[in-house]
Scaffold this active site. Sequence first.
Site, PDB file in Angstrom:
ATOM      1  N   ASP A 139      73.227  30.613 -57.150  1.00  0.00           N
ATOM      2  CA  ASP A 139      71.774  30.748 -57.141  1.00  0.00           C
ATOM      3  C   ASP A 139      71.374  32.121 -57.666  1.00  0.00           C
ATOM      4  OD1 ASP A 139      71.582  28.259 -55.963  1.00  0.00           O
ATOM      5  OD2 ASP A 139      71.486  29.059 -53.919  1.00  0.00           O
ATOM      6  N   ARG A 140      70.141  32.220 -58.126  1.00  0.00           N
ATOM      7  CA  ARG A 140      69.634  33.507 -58.615  1.00  0.00           C
ATOM      8  C   ARG A 140      69.779  34.600 -57.561  1.00  0.00           C
ATOM      9  NH1 ARG A 140      64.600  35.890 -57.973  1.00  0.00           N
ATOM     10  NH2 ARG A 140      63.694  33.954 -57.177  1.00  0.00           N
TER      11      ARG A 140
END
Length: 308
Positions: free
Chosen positions: A43-44
Amino acid sequence: MIINKPAGVPVHPAGRYNYNSVIEILRSERGHEFNPLPCNRLDRLTSGVMFIAKNKKAAERVTDQLMARTVRKEYVARVKGEFPEGDVVCEQPILQISPKLGLNRVRANGKEARTVFKRLAYYPASAPNDTDNINGRQREGYSIVRCRPLTGRTHQLRVHLQFLGHPISNDPIYSNQRVFGPDLGKSSSTDEDDEDIMTRLARMGKEDVAEAVAYHDEMVDEYNRKKAEKMTGELCTLCNTPLYSDPGAHELGIYLHARKYADAEGKWNYETELPEWALPPPGSEGPKETNEESDPLAVDVEKLTLKE
């Protein structure tokens, strides 16, 4: 190619991240003809080990290993409260509730998911009897937890930790009291409140700013909390796109780090040091590194691994 992805940087260009992504940064450094192929997903907001293939054949080889679950993955997380000692196995299935909002929750009709957790350290609140000045909740301190996902569901570690009552302390979704209320979704596995939760979550970053537990427990001051990302009500003068305020520094990542990926047969192993947020705070003693040999999991992980 193996990289240690920093938190706050998405893998692919998306939304408002057109150029500040892993793919575009690598292309900028190596020439636009370079076509990096990410093999594992982070994920970011998550940092850690990432595999970037330089060609399609290499990408397929690594992806096949990941799909066959012959790669052992280890993450480290910083979670709310005093996590139990010993091996904690969570086998709750996970269902995607809203792809648009990025919301996943434990549900009986979800996909099988298994994670093995082990506490590495617990650090009590610096002032145990102190309370935050927002809702009077007593500060609990935090734990550093090693996480071994045996499946690869979206947000698996974040959802399982929330279900166990110890969400990642600065998670803007699963540790957000404005969305889940004071119990933060502990042991919740029904859909009774899904609509209300999605309504509240949809306001985050638009009308409201996220309020993760750590923003108060770790004394993020009021000035910096107000710097959190939300819609400004203004439009871009060129394309009429709604404009957002810049995110605060506390919103650029969460306390979740992909620390180690290793071949199950021992052919290769890639790992990083513990991130700074997982190290003992000043004046406290605790682990500054972790490895399977010095802190083995008692549970037989291989027997728990799902085969599809």
